[in-house]
Scaffold this motif. Structure first.
Motif, PDB file in Angstrom:
ATOM      1  N   PHE A   3      19.355 -26.685  23.154  1.00  0.00           N
ATOM      2  CA  PHE A   3      20.137 -27.895  22.942  1.00  0.00           C
ATOM      3  C   PHE A   3      20.214 -28.252  21.457  1.00  0.00           C
ATOM      4  CE2 PHE A   3      19.269 -28.608  27.452  1.00  0.00           C
ATOM      5  CZ  PHE A   3      20.579 -28.856  27.860  1.00  0.00           C
ATOM      6  N   GLU A   7      23.643 -28.671  19.414  1.00  0.00           N
ATOM      7  CA  GLU A   7      23.931 -29.862  18.601  1.00  0.00           C
ATOM      8  C   GLU A   7      24.284 -29.468  17.174  1.00  0.00           C
ATOM      9  OE1 GLU A   7      24.293 -33.889  17.650  1.00  0.00           O
ATOM     10  OE2 GLU A   7      24.251 -32.780  19.521  1.00  0.00           O
ATOM     11  N   LEU A  42      22.062 -36.005  23.133  1.00  0.00           N
ATOM     12  CA  LEU A  42      21.122 -34.994  23.623  1.00  0.00           C
ATOM     13  C   LEU A  42      19.675 -35.336  23.300  1.00  0.00           C
ATOM     14  CD1 LEU A  42      23.099 -31.738  22.767  1.00  0.00           C
ATOM     15  CD2 LEU A  42      22.799 -32.789  25.009  1.00  0.00           C
ATOM     16  N   LYS A  43      19.459 -36.345  22.437  1.00  0.00           N
ATOM     17  CA  LYS A  43      18.103 -36.789  22.163  1.00  0.00           C
ATOM     18  C   LYS A  43      17.561 -37.685  23.268  1.00  0.00           C
ATOM     19  CE  LYS A  43      18.582 -36.400  17.146  1.00  0.00           C
ATOM     20  NZ  LYS A  43      18.599 -37.118  15.845  1.00  0.00           N
ATOM     21  N   ARG A  48      19.941 -35.454  28.573  1.00  0.00           N
ATOM     22  CA  ARG A  48      19.807 -34.021  28.309  1.00  0.00           C
ATOM     23  C   ARG A  48      19.620 -33.239  29.605  1.00  0.00           C
ATOM     24  NH1 ARG A  48      16.188 -34.410  24.578  1.00  0.00           N
ATOM     25  NH2 ARG A  48      14.345 -33.927  25.817  1.00  0.00           N
ATOM     26  N   CYS A  52      22.362 -30.597  31.097  1.00  0.00           N
ATOM     27  CA  CYS A  52      21.958 -29.233  31.447  1.00  0.00           C
ATOM     28  C   CYS A  52      22.325 -28.924  32.899  1.00  0.00           C
ATOM     29  CB  CYS A  52      20.458 -29.069  31.220  1.00  0.00           C
ATOM     30  SG  CYS A  52      19.864 -27.367  31.406  1.00  0.00           S
TER      31      CYS A  52
END
Length: 495
Positions: A3, A7, A42-43, A48, A52
């Protein structure tokens, strides 16, 4: 690590060009700095996990699409196109008919458990496909599979804004989702071709079953926020019809629906008639067909990369109207039936146009819904947009086969122009979120809390802890707040 790499690539693609032009103006520098400073969605560990899950299930679904065509050929031989076309029509019927029902009752169900069970059921249904022997069996499994998808996808979409309440982070998440769809469309055929050199197409179904199981596992380990109280009456019929009625009562969403129609005109032309144009009209081969299909995905991805930055300063409406105009103009160009380079550019513009509309569409839906009603609104958007796609597929397929591609381009171009103009009329230029409005005095009965101006009433002590249900009267009041159609606001205010 994957990830973080994802990013890094996205940020470099999005901002490298802007960095080279920092000297243009201080204002431009400020805008870019603001955009880059937005924390990545995505943090957020919950997002996240869900992202996924989305990527893995998309990859598996892409492989199944290829395998399904091969299975149809095994079952029906020369009539495989008819079988596959019927299966896709059944898919659309399931989406359009089931999604509003699912959205109407979603607030009554535990969200994590519902998503987990739907993924497990989808995994089980996919694993039955290699053992089917007749088209009728295939139709039944396809219908059930897409019933689950019609329940899963809108509920999944409605949770993301709660995980990412900051609109800029949410916009980035929508961009990532758009990129995931486009990458799946571009890479799945290649991956499927590689896997088919090693295994039979039945293995692709097995892999899709594994991806759904992985998606279920990721959902299971994700911490989801508790759903907001839905202040609607308990009538099943009213709950089922609420999402569609509320959607069609909201002016900006009526405009969005018209733009979904424009997207369907361009997207259906790409999906249905690319092979006919490249192989039949131009007389070229499979590699050229793949290149043209990739052009639309490239246009969509480029726009998805740029939109988060653009939408920090520009409203959704003009960008989406631009998308509809771009689709209509590209289709009109197609009427002259250009050569390979020309059709590559047209397909690229069509991809850019539909990404301008589809990427920010969820922002518009989210802005129009109360937190407790998001699932109903997203389900309505899911159903109505797929109804538009059903019409687009039908027109592109039947017109292309009966009156020719040039005439099909012209008809779909005119339709896309009319739908874009209709969106301009339906969606007001001045479209504030906060609106002053008047409530007439009335009495009703629904679950509620007392943390807003709609529920200032006396209690006798028996009503119980909040949220609670009892018949209560709303006095006439005039006030201003973010306006959405819900249990207390059933009509849009007149200007």
């Amino acid at each position: 690590m994957a990830f973080l790499a994802f990013e890094t690539i996205l940020n470099s693609l999005s901002y490298d060009h802007a960095e080279k032009n920092l000297l243009l103006s201080k204002k431009t520098h400020k805008i870019i700095h603001m955009s880059q400073s937005i924390p990545s969605p995505l943090k957020n560990p919950s997002y996240r996990n869900l992202f996924c899950a989305q990527v893995t299930s998309l990859l598996g679904t892409g492989l199944t699409t290829i395998a399904l065509a091969l299975l149809a050929y095994d079952m029906a031989g020369d009539k495989a196109g008819q079988v596959l076309g019927t299966a896709l029509a059944i898919k659309m019927v399931a989406y359009v008919c089931v999604a509003p029902i699912a959205g109407g009752v979603a607030h009554l169900l535990p969200r994590k458990t519902t998503l987990f069970i739907l993924d497990i059921i989808r995994a089980g249904l996919i694993l039955t496909l290699p053992f089917l022997s007749t088209p009728l069996q295939l139709y039944g499994v396809i219908f059930l599979l897409n019933v689950c998808s019609a329940c899963f996808t809108p509920l999944f979409q409605s949770i993301i804004p709660e995980l990412l309440p900051n609109e800029e982070r949410y916009t980035k998440a929508l961009s990532y989702s758009r990129l995931a769809y486009d990458l799946e469309n571009m890479l799945s055929p290649t991956l499927a071709a590689l896997l088919l050199t090693l295994w039979s197409f039945d293995t692709l179904f097995m892999l899709n079953g594994v991806t759904f199981a992985l998606s279920a596992l990721l959902v299971l380990i994700t911490t989801l926020p508790k759903g907001a109280v839905t202040e609607r009456e308990s009538s099943i019929l009213k709950n089922i019809t609420f999402g569609i009625k509320a959607y069609l009562t909201t002016p900006r969403l009526r405009g969005l629906l018209a733009l979904h129609g424009a997207v369907a005109c361009g997207g259906a032309m790409v999906i249905v008639n690319t092979v006919l144009y490249i192989r039949g009209y131009l007389g070229l081969g499979e590699s050229e067909t793949a290149m043209v299909m990739m052009a639309s995905g490239a246009g969509s991805m480029l726009v998805a990369l740029c939109l988060p930055r653009l939408l920090t300063t520009l409203p959704d409406r003009p960008m989406m109207i631009l998308g509809g105009s771009l689709i209509a103009s590209a289709l009109l160009w197609g009427m002259i039936m250009p050569g390979l380079i020309g059709i590559v550019i047209i397909w690229f513009l069509l991809g850019a146009g539909w990404s301008l509309i589809q990427t920010p569409a969820a922002r518009v839906v989210n802005r129009s819904a109360a937190s407790g009603d998001r699932a109903a609104y997203f389900s309505a958007n899911f159903a109505l947009s797929h109804a538009a796609w059903f019409m687009g597929y039908s027109l592109a397929g039947w017109l292309g086969a009966t009156i020719g591609l040039s005439q099909t381009f012209s008809i779909l171009a005119c339709l896309a122009f009319l739908l874009t103009l209709w969106a301009l009329k339906l969606w007001p230029t001045n479209d504030p979120v906060v609106m002053e409005h008047t409530h007439q005095a009335h009495t009703h009965d629904h679950p509620h809390r007392h943390n807003d101006h709609h529920h200032e009433h006396d209690h006798e002590g028996w009503e119980g802890p909040e949220p609670h249900v009892h018949e209560h009267r709303h006095k006439e009041v005039r006030h201003a707040h973010p306006f959405v159609i819900d249990a207390h606001h059933v009509k849009w205010p007149q200007r």
